[in-house]
Design a protein around this motif. Structure first.
Motif, PDB file in Angstrom:
ATOM      1  N   PHE A 173       0.865  -1.182   0.000  1.00  0.00           N
ATOM      2  CA  PHE A 173       0.000   0.000   0.000  1.00  0.00           C
ATOM      3  C   PHE A 173       0.897   1.226   0.000  1.00  0.00           C
ATOM      4  O   PHE A 173       1.471   1.555   1.042  1.00  0.00           O
ATOM      5  CB  PHE A 173      -0.859   0.067   1.252  1.00  0.00           C
ATOM      6  CG  PHE A 173      -1.837  -1.063   1.400  1.00  0.00           C
ATOM      7  CD1 PHE A 173      -2.997  -1.097   0.650  1.00  0.00           C
ATOM      8  CD2 PHE A 173      -1.591  -2.088   2.298  1.00  0.00           C
ATOM      9  CE1 PHE A 173      -3.902  -2.125   0.804  1.00  0.00           C
ATOM     10  CE2 PHE A 173      -2.492  -3.116   2.451  1.00  0.00           C
ATOM     11  CZ  PHE A 173      -3.651  -3.148   1.700  1.00  0.00           C
ATOM     12  N   GLY A 226      -1.184  -6.972  12.934  1.00  0.00           N
ATOM     13  CA  GLY A 226      -0.468  -6.302  11.855  1.00  0.00           C
ATOM     14  C   GLY A 226       0.375  -7.244  11.030  1.00  0.00           C
ATOM     15  O   GLY A 226       1.171  -6.817  10.202  1.00  0.00           O
ATOM     16  N   ALA A 227       0.196  -8.562  11.219  1.00  0.00           N
ATOM     17  CA  ALA A 227       1.027  -9.518  10.488  1.00  0.00           C
ATOM     18  C   ALA A 227       0.613  -9.606   9.022  1.00  0.00           C
ATOM     19  O   ALA A 227       1.368 -10.078   8.184  1.00  0.00           O
ATOM     20  CB  ALA A 227       0.925 -10.892  11.139  1.00  0.00           C
ATOM     21  N   GLY A 228      -0.594  -9.183   8.711  1.00  0.00           N
ATOM     22  CA  GLY A 228      -1.040  -9.224   7.315  1.00  0.00           C
ATOM     23  C   GLY A 228      -2.164 -10.211   7.054  1.00  0.00           C
ATOM     24  O   GLY A 228      -2.486 -10.482   5.906  1.00  0.00           O
ATOM     25  N   GLN A 257     -13.159  -8.217   8.995  1.00  0.00           N
ATOM     26  CA  GLN A 257     -12.961  -7.691  10.334  1.00  0.00           C
ATOM     27  C   GLN A 257     -13.481  -6.261  10.435  1.00  0.00           C
ATOM     28  O   GLN A 257     -14.091  -5.872  11.410  1.00  0.00           O
ATOM     29  CB  GLN A 257     -11.458  -7.726  10.632  1.00  0.00           C
ATOM     30  CG  GLN A 257     -11.085  -7.420  12.060  1.00  0.00           C
ATOM     31  CD  GLN A 257      -9.586  -7.539  12.254  1.00  0.00           C
ATOM     32  OE1 GLN A 257      -8.820  -7.594  11.285  1.00  0.00           O
ATOM     33  NE2 GLN A 257      -9.156  -7.591  13.491  1.00  0.00           N
ATOM     34  N   HIS A 260      -6.781 -15.247  16.823  1.00  0.00           N
ATOM     35  CA  HIS A 260      -5.590 -15.113  17.660  1.00  0.00           C
ATOM     36  C   HIS A 260      -5.534 -16.208  18.699  1.00  0.00           C
ATOM     37  O   HIS A 260      -4.585 -16.273  19.467  1.00  0.00           O
ATOM     38  CB  HIS A 260      -5.623 -13.770  18.392  1.00  0.00           C
ATOM     39  CG  HIS A 260      -5.306 -12.622  17.510  1.00  0.00           C
ATOM     40  ND1 HIS A 260      -4.086 -12.496  16.903  1.00  0.00           N
ATOM     41  CD2 HIS A 260      -6.023 -11.561  17.125  1.00  0.00           C
ATOM     42  CE1 HIS A 260      -4.065 -11.396  16.195  1.00  0.00           C
ATOM     43  NE2 HIS A 260      -5.233 -10.808  16.290  1.00  0.00           N
ATOM     44  N   ARG A 281       4.817   1.154  12.131  1.00  0.00           N
ATOM     45  CA  ARG A 281       5.868   1.564  11.209  1.00  0.00           C
ATOM     46  C   ARG A 281       6.189   3.027  11.349  1.00  0.00           C
ATOM     47  O   ARG A 281       7.316   3.453  11.299  1.00  0.00           O
ATOM     48  CB  ARG A 281       5.409   1.360   9.770  1.00  0.00           C
ATOM     49  CG  ARG A 281       5.223  -0.054   9.375  1.00  0.00           C
ATOM     50  CD  ARG A 281       4.771  -0.072   7.939  1.00  0.00           C
ATOM     51  NE  ARG A 281       4.575  -1.433   7.471  1.00  0.00           N
ATOM     52  CZ  ARG A 281       3.557  -2.179   7.811  1.00  0.00           C
ATOM     53  NH1 ARG A 281       2.637  -1.714   8.608  1.00  0.00           N
ATOM     54  NH2 ARG A 281       3.446  -3.410   7.351  1.00  0.00           N
ATOM     55  N   THR A 321      -5.692   3.157   8.359  1.00  0.00           N
ATOM     56  CA  THR A 321      -4.981   2.117   7.612  1.00  0.00           C
ATOM     57  C   THR A 321      -4.290   1.120   8.540  1.00  0.00           C
ATOM     58  O   THR A 321      -3.581   0.236   8.077  1.00  0.00           O
ATOM     59  CB  THR A 321      -3.931   2.726   6.673  1.00  0.00           C
ATOM     60  OG1 THR A 321      -2.942   3.371   7.465  1.00  0.00           O
ATOM     61  CG2 THR A 321      -4.553   3.729   5.727  1.00  0.00           C
ATOM     62  N   LEU A 322      -4.481   1.259   9.844  1.00  0.00           N
ATOM     63  CA  LEU A 322      -3.877   0.286  10.749  1.00  0.00           C
ATOM     64  C   LEU A 322      -4.705  -0.994  10.759  1.00  0.00           C
ATOM     65  O   LEU A 322      -5.879  -0.984  10.417  1.00  0.00           O
ATOM     66  CB  LEU A 322      -3.840   0.849  12.170  1.00  0.00           C
ATOM     67  CG  LEU A 322      -2.928   2.036  12.428  1.00  0.00           C
ATOM     68  CD1 LEU A 322      -3.006   2.416  13.894  1.00  0.00           C
ATOM     69  CD2 LEU A 322      -1.495   1.697  12.040  1.00  0.00           C
ATOM     70  N   SER A 323      -4.110  -2.083  11.187  1.00  0.00           N
ATOM     71  CA  SER A 323      -4.869  -3.315  11.354  1.00  0.00           C
ATOM     72  C   SER A 323      -5.738  -3.173  12.598  1.00  0.00           C
ATOM     73  O   SER A 323      -5.517  -2.297  13.446  1.00  0.00           O
ATOM     74  CB  SER A 323      -3.950  -4.510  11.504  1.00  0.00           C
ATOM     75  OG  SER A 323      -3.524  -4.641  12.843  1.00  0.00           O
ATOM     76  N   GLY A 324      -6.763  -4.034  12.695  1.00  0.00           N
ATOM     77  CA  GLY A 324      -7.701  -3.949  13.811  1.00  0.00           C
ATOM     78  C   GLY A 324      -6.996  -3.927  15.158  1.00  0.00           C
ATOM     79  O   GLY A 324      -7.304  -3.100  16.024  1.00  0.00           O
ATOM     80  N   GLY A 325      -6.039  -4.814  15.325  1.00  0.00           N
ATOM     81  CA  GLY A 325      -5.357  -4.909  16.604  1.00  0.00           C
ATOM     82  C   GLY A 325      -4.467  -3.715  16.871  1.00  0.00           C
ATOM     83  O   GLY A 325      -4.369  -3.230  17.997  1.00  0.00           O
ATOM     84  N   GLU A 326      -3.815  -3.238  15.832  1.00  0.00           N
ATOM     85  CA  GLU A 326      -2.946  -2.072  16.001  1.00  0.00           C
ATOM     86  C   GLU A 326      -3.758  -0.881  16.502  1.00  0.00           C
ATOM     87  O   GLU A 326      -3.349  -0.137  17.392  1.00  0.00           O
ATOM     88  CB  GLU A 326      -2.274  -1.718  14.668  1.00  0.00           C
ATOM     89  CG  GLU A 326      -1.178  -2.697  14.250  1.00  0.00           C
ATOM     90  CD  GLU A 326      -0.689  -2.495  12.812  1.00  0.00           C
ATOM     91  OE1 GLU A 326       0.407  -2.979  12.495  1.00  0.00           O
ATOM     92  OE2 GLU A 326      -1.408  -1.871  12.012  1.00  0.00           O
ATOM     93  N   ALA A 328      -9.290  -7.906  20.038  1.00  0.00           N
ATOM     94  CA  ALA A 328      -8.689  -7.940  18.709  1.00  0.00           C
ATOM     95  C   ALA A 328      -7.198  -8.208  18.781  1.00  0.00           C
ATOM     96  O   ALA A 328      -6.517  -8.133  17.768  1.00  0.00           O
ATOM     97  CB  ALA A 328      -8.950  -6.615  17.995  1.00  0.00           C
TER      98      ALA A 328
HETATM   99  N1  LIG Z   1      -4.904   0.494   3.214  1.00  0.00           N
HETATM  100  C1  LIG Z   1      -3.755   0.419   3.888  1.00  0.00           C
HETATM  101  N2  LIG Z   1      -2.822   1.380   3.748  1.00  0.00           N
HETATM  102  C2  LIG Z   1      -1.646   1.311   4.421  1.00  0.00           C
HETATM  103  N3  LIG Z   1      -1.307   0.333   5.254  1.00  0.00           N
HETATM  104  C3  LIG Z   1      -2.196  -0.675   5.421  1.00  0.00           C
HETATM  105  C4  LIG Z   1      -3.459  -0.679   4.769  1.00  0.00           C
HETATM  106  N4  LIG Z   1      -4.129  -1.787   5.148  1.00  0.00           N
HETATM  107  C5  LIG Z   1      -3.311  -2.439   5.997  1.00  0.00           C
HETATM  108  N5  LIG Z   1      -2.141  -1.781   6.169  1.00  0.00           N
HETATM  109  C6  LIG Z   1      -1.013  -2.181   7.004  1.00  0.00           C
HETATM  110  O1  LIG Z   1      -0.686  -3.511   6.678  1.00  0.00           O
HETATM  111  C7  LIG Z   1      -0.376  -4.263   7.831  1.00  0.00           C
HETATM  112  C8  LIG Z   1      -1.156  -5.557   7.827  1.00  0.00           C
HETATM  113  O2  LIG Z   1      -2.524  -5.219   8.143  1.00  0.00           O
HETATM  114  P1  LIG Z   1      -3.606  -6.353   8.357  1.00  0.00           P
HETATM  115  O3  LIG Z   1      -4.883  -5.631   8.583  1.00  0.00           O
HETATM  116  O4  LIG Z   1      -3.537  -7.335   7.254  1.00  0.00           O
HETATM  117  O5  LIG Z   1      -3.120  -7.034   9.713  1.00  0.00           O
HETATM  118  P2  LIG Z   1      -3.779  -8.241  10.508  1.00  0.00           P
HETATM  119  O6  LIG Z   1      -2.828  -9.390  10.465  1.00  0.00           O
HETATM  120  O7  LIG Z   1      -5.146  -8.472  10.040  1.00  0.00           O
HETATM  121  O8  LIG Z   1      -3.766  -7.659  11.989  1.00  0.00           O
HETATM  122  P3  LIG Z   1      -4.872  -7.779  13.152  1.00  0.00           P
HETATM  123  O9  LIG Z   1      -4.716  -9.083  13.800  1.00  0.00           O
HETATM  124  O10 LIG Z   1      -4.488  -6.689  14.101  1.00  0.00           O
HETATM  125  O11 LIG Z   1      -6.192  -7.564  12.521  1.00  0.00           O
HETATM  126  C9  LIG Z   1      -0.666  -3.383   9.029  1.00  0.00           C
HETATM  127  O12 LIG Z   1       0.538  -2.981   9.604  1.00  0.00           O
HETATM  128  C10 LIG Z   1      -1.386  -2.179   8.473  1.00  0.00           C
HETATM  129  O13 LIG Z   1      -0.949  -0.988   9.099  1.00  0.00           O
END
Ligand SMILES: Nc1ncnc2c1ncn2[C@@H]1O[C@H](COP(=O)(O)OP(=O)(O)OP(=O)(O)O)[C@@H](O)[C@H]1O
Ligand SMILES: Nc1ncnc2c1ncn2[C@@H]1O[C@H](COP(=O)(O)OP(=O)(O)OP(=O)(O)O)[C@@H](O)[C@H]1O
Ligand SMILES: [Mg+2]
Ligand SMILES: [Mg+2]
Lengths: 287, 344, 312, 287, 344
Positions: free
Chosen positions: A30, A56-58, A102, A217, D151, D159-164, D189
């Motif tokens: 992204f 944040g693992a993806g 989610q 998780h 980061r 744009t953070l992940s749910g947990g972040e 989360a």
């Molecule tokens: N649209 C976006 N723009 C920029 N960064 C993004 C975007 N979507 C996700 N990210 C980044 O990509 C990384 C992976 O996000 P993702 O939502 O896949 O994590 P996740 O494994 O589902 O985490 P969680 O368990 O917290 O939900 C995160 O660090 C997030 O900040």
């Protein structure tokens, strides 16, 4: 701590048929954020593939690729063995892939029953009108079957509690899931009882021959229902493991440095009685 | 309708309260208040003649407000709709008077540019992802220029007229711009078109898949897309619906006045939005109703004419109009809030 | 002096005879016409047509711009000055607001002719002459004629609230009518609504026996309102259109005040052209009147065709 | 199954000082929805009160009353022993009550550091300008301390992940929590590791003398850190229990009919080996 | 600024790309494109004289656009801002010419109704929870009526003039409406006011608590309230800021023209919003910048005047204006999208 080595090429479940879904070294960037890099996984019909990993693992990014929300940047995505580039969630749905996201779940201002059937409304009559009576009835029944008693299916989703909303999304996906069901942390907002119901749903869908991708998780939720475990870490894959190759303990410690956790348990309580909470009686549903 | 046993966690909601929760019935209160007020100010206002009078402008406004309400529920604006009524009228009158087409045919021909512009608006919004406010502002300005430039180029003046002498005028006028006598009072046919459009739009919104999708893309487009709603198609369809409504209104106006000015319809686009908002549509999309927009048009029409009936000083016209609108929406929202505390 | 249908023909004739005076000079210069009329306004459109036709005659380049906001109009004048045009034609509805820009133009040695309104300030600001007369005078004429028709209570329909010119027309009519004048605000871009508003007024106040509209399109709306409402009010209007001429012929409209605004476009370009090439000034700085003329049932037939073509 | 009887009047922790927060028979009605009815609870300084209950039981509604987001309809709400009617969250914050909401957390379009300090921005200089450098630094440090490596604190929260996102909210509340900290499902989360960190934070805040209200569905998270347990069910209270009066097993079965869960465990897996997942090794953090 | 080691999960972002991510720098591209286009069409447009010419309308528009942008970032609209410029001007000129006040004093007196109206707008929006679109539409109409009604009542006409002869006119004019000669070309002082207002607004947005709150209430008011942002106070403050800007612009215009018409400023309210949107403000709130709004005003000013410089037919003016705006925003958004793929 011994870490099992991932099975190099994932062993197909029971047939030589191509897997339902497969990714080969997919990635996603992204802007300047590298969210995912070179991740491979397979999902067979009649199996549950669990995706595990830190915040944040993806994980969500990966399943959004599977569901057609994001296009993948690198690698290949195969459905039924042939490479695809999904143009959008509609295409994924048309291939029988239903998803609970989610963060992209419901339209807050719309009622429960309208949300439930959104995108797959039942129609009736020559004018193909929306069969409202049926939609309300089915929504109410499906939710009741799942142990969620919504007061009123006319209530706007925005006024439901967090867990109620999650339950509606799951009930919808289960109802419409044709061949593959993707669930992103479906149990996180749920109570013990409801989480148990969801796990049971997953098992039932699997037994009906669907492939299920299940993100969580909680290794205690993942291990009993999973056939395959994909572990992600900081956007890369630590490998995909068949259930035979990995124990629950190995899985847990792979997810989160085990030693650290033992230490934590001692820290938490003040009273000594509480520091090492003995194994509880309850099954996986309670954890 | 359903016979589910009531949940113990539901407080008894009186029938009145249940009715009031509907967005339309909130705005009805505003309408009743405005009607009552002006009726007390002027006997003519409440007479059948007077009613026929203020229903007339409310009807064309209402047709447009309903279409705009659908679009706004779907999360978009259309600023070009007002000028487009002028465009369709100009096309129709020009074809009928300068090129000798039959009025019916000329009218149908007016639908072509309308649909094309609606499609273009929609396509631009969907493709460029620019806010529709900007895109339709662009088409609004461009259409203004086209209306004036082409009219001048063809006729040398800024208006085309003489429709009265064209083939088929009488028939078309009777259907779209005539009147129906009820109890000795002439009511415009447009009022019935208005009712029909409102009913149709309500049915689409509440009882079709398309209606469900409109609410969904206005409420959360990403989420709607994620469950497979064809958002792009729905949006383009909404813009084309608005264009069709503009065509209908443009034709009604042209038939009624038998001439069209190059600047017809400019400035109306906001009145449509105003009517929809008075009727309870959210500017942010995802919420509203066709009936509400119709009542919004009614409130606007009554206030607009009521001030004239009441005979207040013309210099202060806008002052009273603003005050009335504010009070009507306030009444409306107080009622709604009382009934609807539940919805955040 | 009230010109009527014949005035137009005279103007045309005189221009064609003027052609030899300077028509052979390849570039006739560049002239900017800047008015306070909104684009698409039917009155000002005829002015534009007149100016452009004159420009065509003399091989001159004529640009036309109009904006009802005096600030914008001033900016348009500034722009023309920085483009160093050969002459400026300006309608001064708000002389105070244009003072600075006009003075600047004069200081830059650009000849200025004012048209339509601003006759009183024209000379003071350094314009070489003024063409046309104020809206107020035209309004007085209309008021007089309506009084003669027996109108005692008049409805003056304003289609653009706050427009100075419209206000002056109503003021003029008020001054000479002797009876009561009431005002009504309508929106020129929604004529159906204008119809029902005028009708509402007539329904609410049955003592109104005269209606004066200030725009031909609104006149047609008023005609419908009077007919629909079964009112006996007499109708008069400012300015012409094909529909208005039809209505005058049918006896639905008493008369139309005709400022012959075509001349307000044509003449200043002619004057500027002559000034540039021959240093002529007309009338020694006194205003040149273009009207008011009245189009009535008597001369409507002749005017009808000209109105179709956008020169009346 | 024996259900303990709740302590009739909650026994104050160690002092005769009035409790930090106390509700007496509060209720909340939304239009025709009765979300909460006659719920009493106390929170003492230096203690953790856990609120447990099924989905839709009214937990979030209760804490929104505590935090000043909703005004209560019936009963009394006391802060430091005196009845209050909070006019809004600002008043709660001014009384030292910081909250992490389940659904009202962050402004998606704003950057992480701006969100972190929202409402409590550090200012500097005579012009009282927002001390941007300090805000960024502190936000980065606080998040790092919590084991969340964002980061870039300039990234928009959306744009953070749910947990972040959840972690940022918690870090913020902990940073600004003055006397009472209210956490609505903070761990749901979160990954195993991050959840552990949050539990440790709760314990640390308690030890610093703060009162903590902690909502969770997970009895394994609740029991070790909780001093008092309030169990809600369908909008009403099943009672508030001091830790001494209730065992983990009782608590678990109070939350979700225990018998049902045992049955569930048998259903889930296909392989017999999986049906009764033995007690895992890990401590509370892993569940 | 910060020396944190780069994260391995961040792809290298070139300096160019980083710059482009800023909302302002996206719209700069649109501005450059418009400038380049008209420069190629007209030598006068690119001459110092021409630049001074189109900077002038851009400056007053820009001052308003910046204020409106702040308000829009905070999630609200103000449709009354345009008429309010007229109101403040009318108050000032009336007091100075009919009541013999000193111009400076009259100008200050104009601030009083402006602030009162801004406060009222804000209070109504905050208290009634009606959309600001409706509330300020009400005040917009009411102010129009007041401007006309009171002006007619006091002066008998629809305009007041003669400020030139009032006490203190020269001084006030020099400060607010005079010109500064730079290299033989007169630039309006308003241009410097514009720059100052833009700088101040940028500073407030980026470097103060208030700025943080403005973004927050526009992004999600509930969430912002929940962390203790005084949303009501911020909103009222924003409406009062807009009113203050309207007062400044109204005074500048009155001093420049030395007269004010009762319909001054009507229709401008949308131009302000347009400029802010072209400059990247979201209509839904929570995103935008003051510099962007200024550049939006610049683009609008250039296109508006450029068409005249290019000598295109006035009948087609709106057509070209619409086309230019569409192209400029499109260029702007394409650039931004390229740079900003990251943000959803
Ligand atoms: N649209 C976006 N723009 C920029 N960064 C993004 C975007 N979507 C996700 N990210 C980044 O990509 C990384 C992976 O996000 P993702 O939502 O896949 O994590 P996740 O494994 O589902 O985490 P969680 O368990 O917290 O939900 C995160 O660090 C997030 O900040
Ligand atoms: N604004 C509202 N309008 C109407 N009903 C509401 C509103 N807010 C909450 N409710 C209802 O009140 C009940 C309690 O909601 P609440 O969010 O407190 O549950 P909860 O215990 O937090 O559940 P969860 O564990 O799922 O988050 C729910 O059934 C919900 O539908
Ligand atoms: Mg995720
Ligand atoms: Mg909750």
């Amino acid at each position: 701590m011994t870490v099992p080595s991932p099975s190099p090429s994932p062993s197909p479940a029971d047939s030589s048929a191509p897997p339902l879904l497969e990714t080969r070294e997919v990635g996603k960037v992204f802007g300047s954020v590298i969210a995912l890099r070179g991740v491979s996984m397979v999902l067979h019909a009649g199996e549950v593939t669990c995706v595990l990993g830190d915040n944040g693992a993806g994980k969500s990014t990966l399943i959004k690729i599977l569901a057609g929300v994001h296009a993948h940047d690198g690698g290949e995505y195969l459905v039924d063995g042939s490479p695809v580039r999904l143009g959008g969630p509609r295409e994924a749905l048309d291939r029988g892939i239903a998803t609970v996201y989610q963060d992209l779940a419901m339209i807050p201002l719309m009622s429960v029953w309208r949300n439930f059937f959104l995108g797959s409304e039942p129609v009736t009559g020559p004018l193909r009108r929306f069969d409202v009576a049926r939609a309300k009835r089915v929504a109410r029944e499906e939710l009741r079957d799942m142990g969620i008693d919504i007061r009123d299916v006319d209530q706007p989703v925005g006024t439901l509690s967090g867990g109620e909303r999650q339950s509606v999304a799951i009930a919808r996906a289960v109802h419409f899931g044709a061949r593959a069901l993707i669930l992103d942390e479906p149990t996180s907002a749920l109570g013990v009882k409801q989480a148990g119901v969801v796990l049971r749903y997953i098992a039932r869908a699997r037994d009906r021959g669907l492939g299920v991708v299940f993100i969580t998780h909680n290794p205690h939720h993942a291990y009993p229902v999973g056939d395959r475990f994909l572990v992600l870490n900081r956007g890369t894959s630590l490998g995909q493991f068949a259930k035979a190759d990995i124990t629950r303990e190995e899985l847990t410690s792979l997810m989160a440095g085990g030693a650290e956790l033992d230490h934590l348990a001692h820290e938490l309580g003040r009273a000594a009685a509480d520091t090492t909470p003995g194994p509880a009686s309850a099954g996986p549903g309670t954890t | 309708m359903t016979s589910v046993p009531a949940d113990e966690r539901l407080a008894g909601a009186g029938v009145l309260r249940r009715l009031l929760v509907r967005p339309e019935l909130g705005s009805v209160v505003g309408a009743v208040a405005v009607f009552a007020f002006f009726s007390s100010q002027s006997a003519v206002f409440r007479s059948a003649d007077g009613v026929a009078n203020w229903l007339d402008p409310a009807s064309t406004l209402g047709i447009m407000a309903v279409a705009i309400a659908l679009l706004m529920i779907g999360g978009e604006f259309d600023l070009s709709a007002g000028v487009l009524t002028g465009t369709t009228g100009l096309v129709m009158v020009t074809l009928a008077t300068r090129f000798g087409w039959n009025v019916w045919l000329a009218m149908l021909a007016g639908l072509v540019p309308a649909l094309a512009i609606g499609f273009l608006n929609g396509l631009l919004v969907v493709r460029t992802k620019l806010p529709s406010f900007i895109v339709t502002l662009g088409t609004f300005l461009m259409l203004q220029g086209l209306n004036l430039g082409i009219t001048k180029a063809i006729t040398g003046t800024v208006q085309v007229g003489g429709l009265r002498r064209a083939d088929g005028y009488e028939g078309a006028r009777a259907v779209l711009a005539g009147s129906v006598t009820v109890g000795g009072v002439d009511f415009r046919v447009a009022i019935f078109w208005w009712l029909a459009v409102t009913a149709l739009a309500t049915w689409v919104l509440m009882r079709t898949r398309a209606g469900n999708w409109i609410f969904a893309i206005g409420g959360d487009e990403q989420a709607a897309r994620a469950v497979g709603v064809p958002a792009a198609r729905v949006k383009i369809g909404l813009f084309m619906t608005t264009a069709t409504a503009a065509w209908l209104v443009g034709s009604i106006m042209a038939l009624r006045l038998s001439s069209v000015q190059a600047n017809a319809g400019i400035g109306q686009e906001f009145i449509y939005i105003i009517a929809a908002v008075i009727g309870g549509c959210l500017l942010t999309g995802g919420y509203g109703s066709a009936v509400g927009a119709s009542i919004g048009a009614l409130i606007f029409g009554m206030a607009d004419k009521g001030i004239v009936f009441a005979g207040w000083d013309a210099d202060w016209f806008k002052f009273f109009l603003g005050g009335m609108l504010l009070l009507a929406t306030l009444a409306n929202s107080l009622v709604r809030r009382y009934a609807e505390e539940a919805r955040r | 002096s009230g010109g009527d249908g014949g005035g137009q023909a005279g103007a045309s004739a005189s221009t064609s005879s003027a052609r030899p005076a300077g028509g052979q000079a390849g570039a006739g210069g560049t002239y900017a016409v800047i008015t306070h009329g909104a684009p698409g306004d039917s009155f000002w459109d005829v002015v534009k047509n007149g100016a452009e036709a004159a420009g065509g005659q003399y091989g001159a380049k004529v640009t036309y711009q109009g904006d009802g906001d005096p600030a914008k109009q001033a900016q348009l004048i500034d722009q023309a000055v920085s483009e160093k045009v050969d002459g400026l034609v300006i309608s001064m509805a708000n002389p105070d607001a244009l003072r600075e820009s006009v003075t600047k133009a004069v200081a830059a040695k650009i000849p200025v002719i004012t048209i339509n309104s601003g006759a009183d300030n024209s000379k003071e600001l350094g314009a070489i002459t003024h063409v046309g007369q104020s809206e107020e005078v035209a309004g007085r004429g209309a008021g007089e004629k309506l009084r003669a028709e027996g109108v005692t209570k008049l409805l003056c329909v304003i289609h653009e609230a706050g427009n100075v010119g419209l206000d002056q027309r109503c003021n003029g009519a008020t001054a000479t009518l002797g009876g009561t004048v009431e005002r009504l605000q309508v929106d020129v871009s929604n004529l159906a609504d204008a119809t029902s508003k005028i009708k509402a007024k007539l329904q609410a106040d049955t003592s109104v026996n005269g209606v004066l509209t200030l725009n031909p399109a609104v006149a047609v709306a008023a005609r419908d309102a009077i007919a629909d409402g079964g009112s006996k009010a007499r109708l008069a209007t400012f300015d012409l259109s094909a529909d208005v001429v039809d209505a005058i012929q049918a006896g639905e409209i008493l008369f139309a005040v005709d400022q012959q605004q075509y001349l307000q476009g044509w003449l200043p370009i002619t004057f500027l052209y002559l000034y540039k090439n021959n240093l002529n000034t007309v009338g020694g700085g006194l205003p040149v009147n273009t009207g008011p003329g009245f189009v009535t049932k008597d001369n409507a037939a002749q005017v009808a065709k000209l109105a179709q073509g956008g020169t009346r």
